[in-house]
Every structure is written in C-alpha cells, then in structure tokens.
Design a protein around this motif. Structure first.
Motif, short mmCIF file in Angstrom:
data_model
loop_
_atom_site.label_atom_id
_atom_site.label_comp_id
_atom_site.label_asym_id
_atom_site.label_seq_id
_atom_site.Cartn_x
_atom_site.Cartn_y
_atom_site.Cartn_z
N LEU A 1 7.72 -9.42 9.97
CA LEU A 1 6.65 -9.07 10.91
C LEU A 1 5.45 -10.02 10.81
CD1 LEU A 1 6.39 -6.84 13.03
CD2 LEU A 1 5.00 -5.57 11.41
N GLY A 2 5.07 -10.56 11.95
CA GLY A 2 3.92 -11.47 11.98
C GLY A 2 4.28 -12.90 11.63
N TYR B 1 0.83 -1.19 0.00
CA TYR B 1 0.00 0.00 0.00
C TYR B 1 0.87 1.25 0.00
CZ TYR B 1 -3.90 -3.05 0.82
OH TYR B 1 -4.85 -4.02 0.69
N ARG C 1 9.83 -7.43 1.59
CA ARG C 1 8.94 -8.23 2.43
C ARG C 1 7.96 -9.04 1.57
NH1 ARG C 1 5.47 -5.56 7.11
NH2 ARG C 1 4.58 -4.30 5.46
N ASN D 1 9.31 2.12 14.03
CA ASN D 1 10.20 2.02 15.19
C ASN D 1 11.05 0.76 15.16
OD1 ASN D 1 7.79 0.53 15.48
ND2 ASN D 1 8.02 0.44 17.69
N LEU D 2 10.78 -0.12 14.20
CA LEU D 2 11.52 -1.39 14.14
C LEU D 2 12.43 -1.40 12.91
CD1 LEU D 2 8.54 -3.71 15.09
CD2 LEU D 2 10.39 -2.90 16.56
N ASP E 1 0.93 3.62 2.02
CA ASP E 1 1.55 3.93 3.32
C ASP E 1 2.53 2.85 3.76
OD1 ASP E 1 -0.03 1.83 4.07
OD2 ASP E 1 -1.34 2.96 5.38
N ALA F 1 2.72 0.29 5.30
CA ALA F 1 2.42 -0.57 6.44
C ALA F 1 3.68 -1.12 7.10
CB ALA F 1 1.48 -1.71 6.04
N LEU F 2 4.62 -0.24 7.34
CA LEU F 2 5.83 -0.65 8.06
C LEU F 2 5.76 -0.10 9.48
CD1 LEU F 2 8.45 0.24 5.31
CD2 LEU F 2 7.67 -2.04 5.92
N CYS F 3 6.42 -0.80 10.40
CA CYS F 3 6.55 -0.27 11.75
C CYS F 3 7.83 0.55 11.80
CB CYS F 3 6.59 -1.39 12.77
SG CYS F 3 5.00 -2.16 13.00
#
Lengths: 357, 253
Positions: free
Chosen positions: B109-110, B92, B166, B100-101, B94, B96-98
């Motif tokens: 992730l996940g 997407y 990813r 802070n990580l 945005d 959808a990354l974190c």
C-alpha cells in the motif's frame, strides 16, 4: 473458537456471494419477465432504446462509483451536469455557422468541462482539505450549480440551432433497410420519406460513447494506482494516509472526476435533445446513487465496481422501460427503484455487520 | 551482553530525549541504545511515557530536546513517513490495514509496483505483488492460505502477520510494535512471539511496547522500564522476575 470463527467466515462468504450476484439475478429475472409479459420488449429496437436512454444516467453514475467507493457521496453531480449542459449549449450556439462539427462538439465539451471542474475542485477542496462532510459540501454545490444553471439560461432550456448535431445524439453506426441494404454512419441514400419506417439502426452513437467510457472507468478503477487508492481511502482513510498515499490529492481528483463525467453527460444531453436545460440532471441523484449501490458498492466506502454500477443502471432502465411497455403508470417506477435501493442497502448493511462480528 | 555490545554499533541510539505537552513533561531525559537482533520491551504503567517516547522515534512527535541516531548518523524526522523511509517501521495496535483489500495490496500500500500495458497504460503489477508477498511471508515462516482474500476475512493473528510482513518487506532496520498481542487469543499470541523471534534471527531489532508480562518474558532480551516520563530501569530479561518489574513500574522498589 476455531469452529465459531469458521462458521462466521462461511456465513460471511455466503453473504458476500449473495451481495455480489443478486443484482445480476434480479436483472436476468426482470428481462425474462418483461420479455414474456411485455409485447415488443425483447426486440433489437427496444433493447437499443433502453441502452441509449440510460447513457446519461450511466455516465454520471461512473463518477458516483468512484466517489462512493472513496467513502463519500456527490449530491451535486446532476445539477453540475445541468449547469454544464446550459453553458455548452450557449457556447455552441455562438460559434460561427462554418465551424466544423468536431470543433463544435469539442468547444461545447471544453467549456462544459471547465465549468464542471471548478465545481468538482471546490467540492474536493472542501472535503479533502477543510474536512467538510461530503454530504454537506456537495449539497452546497447542488444549490450553487442549480442556481448558476437557471441564472445562465434564464430558467428556460437553451435550444441548440446547429444542423446535424441531433444526429450525433440519435444516430446509429450502421443502418439497414430491406430494399436499400446496409449503410454506414447514415441511412442509405435516396430513401423516400415513407420508406424510413422500415429503416433499422444498429449501435447508437451514444451507446458507443457510454461503452467506451465504461471501459476506461473500469480499467482505471480496477488496474491503476489511482483506482487502488480509491478503495484504500474508502476502506481505511487513516491507514491510507499512514501508508503514504496522498489522500487529500486523491480525493480532490475523485470529485473532479465525478464532475468530468457530469460534464460529458451534459454534452450527451445536448446532442440527444438539442438543448441545454439547467434541470437536465434533476432526476439523476436518486438514480445514480441507486445504480451504484445496487451494483454492490458500499455506502460505508471501500467496495464497488464499474461493472456493478452498469448492472445497477440496467436494472433501473429495464424497470422503467418494461413498466411503460406493460402500460403501468410510469410513476410506479419511482416506487420500484426506491424499493430496490432499500433492498441493496439492507444487503450491504448485513454484510458490514457480519464483517464486524 | 553489555560487554558484548560495547564492541557493536547500536542500530538506534537516543540521547536525552525530552517531550513536553504544555506544563507536563511526558518524556524527561530518556536515553536508550538498541542493538542489532535485539528485542527490547518497553514496560511501564499507563501514562509512564512509553507511547510518547515511541512516537518520537517513529517520527510522529518532534522531540523538544535530545538526539536520535540511526546506525551512527543523527536523524530528524518530520513525519512517520520519513521515519519509514529511513527504515523505522512502526506497527500500531490498530495495524493500519485496509480491511477491504487483500494481503498483497496491504503489504504494498502506497508503494505499489506498476508495469505498462501496451506501452502506455500504467497498471498495478499484481503478479509481482503476489510473488513478492509470498517471498516475504515465506521468509517469516507465515502461512496464509489465500492471499487474495480481503483482510476482513482473516484472523487477528493473520492480520498481525500481514502488518509485520509489510514492515519487513521494506527492509526495516528497526521494527516498533505497539501492544502487538492486545487483541489476540493465546494461540495467536504465540504466533506473534514466534514472528518476533524470526525477526530477531534475521538481525532486525524490535522494540515492543507491552502491558503483558507474558509477552515481555517470552520474547524480550532486555527490558526498559519507564515511570513518570523517566527511564527507571534497563535490565536483562533473564535477570528479573515479573515482581521486580512491577515494583519498578510502580516505584515501590
């Protein structure tokens, strides 16, 4: 653009470093100051007293660390602790006198945990499933736990009449006496009352419990999937959800974890003061949030460590102890902690602002 | 290409997709085929139905009509997670990354790998994550100096690269990119174009939603044009000019 972004990055890295180490430096400066200025501050006796006195605060603050990293806050932890302390005390008092000590402690802890878990579960469901803001959900639980604690105790602390329980809260692993020598788990036998003055204890039990819990909390937060997901949820909840992290389930667990630490802290209060008081954790809200935030956690979520929280708790406790030793009116302590927490939040905000630019 | 494709199985085939929101038909009877190693741009004005179409393919919306086939098998998806499980990865706008990580954690992730410490304590295997992240980034020819830095400290292009890495790491069979260059400067846009071409070279088909004509002509083999919920054009990129495209998008042709 290349130069610009480079500058932002280096300024950012600089702020990151500052925000990471200022608490350590502040603690170090305080210890040096009080050691030089306060008589009797830098002694084994006093330093151990500081650690023992901060055990309850630190244990609750560990749960608060998880909650704040996940982007929430648990305002209820202090009163859940008081409620658990009252329930644990009441149940322990009713056990038959012949009950072995380990059974007394486990029963007290067990009932305290069950009561706290109900509170944590309600917090978690409100926040994770019903989308109530954490501030509101836990403020509600703050009132409920407070009311239950006072109702069950009739508004008075519940004294615990169990022989030997106070020793668990105030005893040491090792004792030393100049004439009787070393002994383990109990003072050397056959000491006259007058000789007890020269007795020194090392490694208070409550400090050992605190350190063991710190180690577990640290390992889980820094090494497990659960810990990583806590950071991910606080960093970007939407992204965590899209990545398949069971966000709601994790959040419920996080609030139940906070309640778990509150119940353990309640039991530590029980054994340390041989009573259970509904308002045992009344002062904990400011101090736990302060410890976590001073320790580098972000109130925006996504950052913080258990070690940082330990440093924050140390700063608060050293401050309190040092001011007393310097014979400063203890009420100054509140002002000092208030100022330190505001400084910590300002540093956090500056970091967040630079991160956005 | 159509003769060439006739002998090949499409990776994704959608037939007669329909999505209604109340009285509005956002997507009306749209069919499309996506072939291996093909980059297909989805063009159209705002509200033309591009996003709705993509959301049906990526499992966000359930179609009100029509069928979706992945490698010949009909699929239904209840959630974006199921779509990912099937190999349809959506990146997407945005990302959808974190933030802070770090990059390695974001790639996993996940789905973090774990190993046992002392036989009991199950801990996240950061070493494995780092090694695998390096592999996938190398495969995509992406250079990120320090994978342990939080995403927050990375440039827009690097973030986009992490999001693509990813998707690819988990063996995407189809990558969907929503406005991948919208927030990027020109050099970083080029980097993303290169990444799309790398994916193509590895036979992973890409659907790219874009407003940006440069994006479209830089990477797309084929362009599907949407207007008012319908497919109004399906053309080879080499055979049209941007004027043609705009005419199709606004319906002036």
């Amino acid at each position: 653009m290349g130069v610009d972004s480079h500058q932002t990055h280096s300024r950012h890295a600089w702020l990151d470093t500052i925000s990471r180490i200022w608490a350590w430096l502040f603690l170090l400066a305080m210890v040096i100051f009080f050691s030089l200025a306060g008589e009797g501050f830098f002694t084994a006796f006093n330093l151990q007293a500081i650690l023992a006195n901060m055990a309850i605060l630190t244990i609750i603050a560990m749960g608060q660390t998880y909650v704040i990293i996940s982007g929430g806050i648990d305002l209820s932890a202090g009163w859940v602790m008081g409620m658990a302390a009252v329930i644990s005390a009441t149940v322990m008092n009713r056990l038959p006198e012949t009950t072995p000590m380990w059974m007394v402690v486990l029963s007290g802890l067990g009932v305290g945990l069950v009561a706290a878990w109900i509170a944590g579960l309600v917090n978690g469901i409100l926040i994770a499933r019903l989308n109530v803001p954490p501030f509101i959900a836990t403020l509600g639980m703050f009132g409920i736990a407070r009311g239950i604690g006072f109702l069950l105790s009739g508004g008075m602390p519940v004294p615990i009449y169990i022989k030997g329980l106070g020793f668990l809260g105030n005893g040491f692993l090792i004792y030393y006496h100049p004439s009787a020598g070393w002994s383990l788990l109990a003072p050397p036998a056959g000491l006259a009352q007058a000789d007890l003055r020269n007795l020194t204890g090392y490694f208070p039990f409550v400090v050992i419990v605190m350190l063991a819990l710190l180690l577990v909390a640290h390992l889980v937060l820094s090494r497990t999937k659960f810990g990583l997901h806590t950071y991910a949820i606080g960093g970007n909840k939407e992204a965590a959800m899209r990545a398949g992290i069971p966000v709601a389930r994790r959040l419920v667990s996080i609030y139940m974890l906070s309640a778990t630490f509150a119940a353990i802290a309640g039991l530590v209060y029980n054994v340390r003061f041989t009573n259970g008081a509904a308002n045992a954790g009344e002062a904990m809200l400011l101090d736990t949030v302060a410890a976590v935030v001073i320790g580098g956690a972000s109130l925006f979520g996504g950052a913080g460590t258990v070690i940082g929280t330990l440093i924050g708790a140390l700063i608060i406790s050293v401050l309190a102890n040092g001011l007393v030793i310097m014979r400063v009116n203890p009420f100054w302590q509140f002002i000092a902690v208030g100022i330190v927490i505001i400084i910590a939040v300002l540093i956090d905000q500056a970091r967040a602002q630079f991160a956005q630019e | 290409m159509s003769e060439q494709n006739a002998t090949r199985e499409p990776v994704l085939r959608a037939t007669g997709l329909i999505k209604r929101f109340g009285g509005l038909t956002a997507v009306n009877d749209v069919s499309l085929d996506i072939y291996p190693g093909e980059v297909v741009a989805l063009a159209g004005d705002n509200g033309a139905g591009k996003s709705t179409l993509i959301k049906m393919i990526s499992g966000v919306y359930r179609p009100d009509g029509g069928h979706i086939y992945l490698e010949g098998r009909e699929i239904t998806m209840a959630s974006p997670l199921e779509a990912r499980g099937l190999g349809i990865e959506t990146i997407y706008q945005d990302l959808a990354l974190c933030e802070n990580l770090d990059a390695t954690v974001n790639i996993f992730l996940g789905r973090e790998p774990t190993k046992r410490l002392l036989g009991i304590f199950k801990q996240v295997d950061r070493g494995h994550m780092l090694a695998e992240s390096n592999k996938v980034l190398e495969r995509l020819d992406i250079k990120i100096p320090n994978l342990r830095r939080p995403i927050r400290q990375m440039s827009g292009g690097q973030r986009q690269a992490v999001a693509i890495a990813r998707a690819v790491y988990w063996n995407a069979r189809l990558v969907i990119m929503d406005e991948p260059t919208a927030a990027l400067g020109v050099p970083e846009q080029r980097k993303v174009h290169e990444l799309v071409k790398t994916l193509k070279a590895q036979n992973v088909p890409v659907i790219i939603i874009s407003h940006n004509m440069q994006d479209i002509f830089a990477v797309a083999d084929r362009i599907i044009v949407m207007r008012r919920g319908q497919k109004v054009g399906d053309v080879r990129a080499a055979e049209v000019t941007d004027d043609d495209l705009v005419s199709m998008m606004v319906g002036a042709a």
